[in-house]
Design an enzyme around this catalytic site. Structure first.
Site, PDB file in Angstrom:
ATOM      1  CG  PHE A 105       4.541   3.548   4.149  1.00  0.00           C
ATOM      2  CD1 PHE A 105       4.969   4.474   5.271  1.00  0.00           C
ATOM      3  CD2 PHE A 105       3.970   2.109   4.863  1.00  0.00           C
ATOM      4  CE1 PHE A 105       4.926   4.230   6.278  1.00  0.00           C
ATOM      5  CE2 PHE A 105       4.106   1.828   6.098  1.00  0.00           C
ATOM      6  CZ  PHE A 105       4.604   2.919   6.835  1.00  0.00           C
ATOM      7  CB  SER A 173       2.199   4.294  -2.379  1.00  0.00           C
ATOM      8  OG  SER A 173       1.235   4.068  -1.165  1.00  0.00           O
ATOM      9  CG  MET A 174       1.866   6.909   2.404  1.00  0.00           C
ATOM     10  SD  MET A 174       2.912   6.992   4.111  1.00  0.00           S
ATOM     11  CE  MET A 174       1.392   6.026   4.877  1.00  0.00           C
ATOM     12  CD1 TRP A 198      -3.438   4.666   1.446  1.00  0.00           C
ATOM     13  CD2 TRP A 198      -2.257   6.482   2.835  1.00  0.00           C
ATOM     14  NE1 TRP A 198      -3.739   4.489   2.878  1.00  0.00           N
ATOM     15  CE2 TRP A 198      -2.965   5.515   3.786  1.00  0.00           C
ATOM     16  CE3 TRP A 198      -1.485   7.376   3.299  1.00  0.00           C
ATOM     17  CZ2 TRP A 198      -3.151   5.628   5.092  1.00  0.00           C
ATOM     18  CZ3 TRP A 198      -1.905   7.833   4.710  1.00  0.00           C
ATOM     19  CH2 TRP A 198      -2.571   7.120   5.345  1.00  0.00           C
ATOM     20  CG  ASP A 219      -4.588   0.793  -4.893  1.00  0.00           C
ATOM     21  OD1 ASP A 219      -4.326   0.131  -3.791  1.00  0.00           O
ATOM     22  OD2 ASP A 219      -3.968   1.637  -5.167  1.00  0.00           O
ATOM     23  CG  HIS A 251      -0.941   0.543  -3.885  1.00  0.00           C
ATOM     24  ND1 HIS A 251      -1.732   1.791  -3.641  1.00  0.00           N
ATOM     25  CD2 HIS A 251       0.380   0.589  -3.135  1.00  0.00           C
ATOM     26  CE1 HIS A 251      -0.828   2.624  -2.898  1.00  0.00           C
ATOM     27  NE2 HIS A 251       0.386   2.045  -2.527  1.00  0.00           N
TER      28      HIS A 251
END
Length: 304
Positions: A105, A173-174, A198, A219, A251
């Site tokens: 993201f 992440s995303m 995520w 994270d 993270h």
């Protein structure tokens, strides 16, 4: 003293000797599981690339292959935002498996760029992509990873270097959530490596792709208790799967060169994209907690 040489074999004798040799070859091949004729004696696995692995070799910043790269502009990309393709310069070893990697993201491909040359130098074609917008959700990033793989294998300038049957996905992440989404949508993928992933979806029971989840104990964006751990636990018990939790990491750990991430990601990709059992030694017995690993769960790779 006069030396004597044997007379040349008659055509009938030579034919018999050749038949016997072929029979012996067949007997040897029959002793090799899954082998077929002379090819089995040449290589048990035609997808092996690079020298026999060592700890030093897989932890190194570069592998044995020289690497070239090419840029894909957003204008020439369909379904994703362009990116950079890293690939082994030599074609002497035949085709390679390929991996598409998504950033997270608000990030661009530069955040996962270190993975490109590092993995390519070990014998993969690696596509670090930009997404259509930096705000795209995981399901969109999953579709974009698949669009990037389709571009790699069908339209890119390196498509002839790629074995389109041996593909994988990674992401941060995303983008890590996107790699799970991609694997859910396309079960033919050989490997997925979500990095501090995520996603709002916590149930991945549909996955059929061998998956290595990498979390981080520090994270606070995608805490492992609500992301990587439940993702891992939801995967089918029969699936080749593993959960690596980085120690003393945040993270953003996957956005800079990280030896632990590289070592186990490479081993996972080699084992499941290249079917290279030489790398099982780094995955089984399961790695133990230590200076850089807080926890490791998983099963030893199933033999096919």
């Amino acid at each position: 003293m006069r030396q004597h040489s044997s007379p040349p074999a008659s055509p009938r004798t030579a034919k018999g000797l050749w038949a016997a040799a072929l029979t012996t070859l067949g007997l040897f091949a029959a002793l090799i599981p899954g082998a077929s004729g002379a090819q089995a004696l040449v290589a048990d696995n035609p997808y092996e690339r690079g020298p026999a692995p060592t700890v030093a070799g897989i932890e190194a910043a570069r592998g044995s292959y020289a690497v070239s790269q090419t840029t894909v502009s957003s204008a020439s990309a369909t379904g994703f935002g362009g990116g950079t393709i890293y690939y082994p310069t030599s074609t002497a070893d035949g085709t390679f498996g390929a991996v598409a990697v998504s950033p997270g993201f608000t990030a661009t491909q530069s955040s996962v760029g270190w993975l490109g040359p590092r993995l390519a130098s070990q014998g993969f074609v690696v596509f670090t992509i930009d997404t259509n917008t930096t705000l795209d959700a995981p399901d969109s990033r999953g579709r974009q990873l698949l669009a990037a793989l389709d571009y790699l294998t069908q339209s890119s300038s390196v498509r002839t270097r790629i074995d389109s049957a041996r593909l994988g996905v990674m992401g941060h992440s995303m983008g890590g959530g996107g790699s799970l989404e991609a694997a859910k949508s396309r079960t033919s993928l050989k490997a997925a490596v979500p990095l501090t992933a995520w996603d709002l979806n916590k149930n991945w029971a549909q996955l059929r792709t061998p998956t290595l989840l990498v979390g981080a104990d520090g994270d606070t964006v995608a805490p492992v208790a609500s992301h990587s751990e439940p993702f891992y636990e939801s995967l089918p018990g029969s699936l080749d799967k593993a959960y690596l939790e980085l120690k003393g990491a945040s993270h953003s750990a996957p956005t800079t060169a990280n030896t632990t991430i590289a070592k186990y990601s490479l081993s996972w990709l080699k084992r499941f994209i290249d079917s290279d059992t030489r790398y099982e030694q780094f995955l089984c017995p399961l790695p133990q907690a230590g200076a850089t690993i807080a926890e490791y769960r998983g099963n030893c790779p199933h033999t096919s």
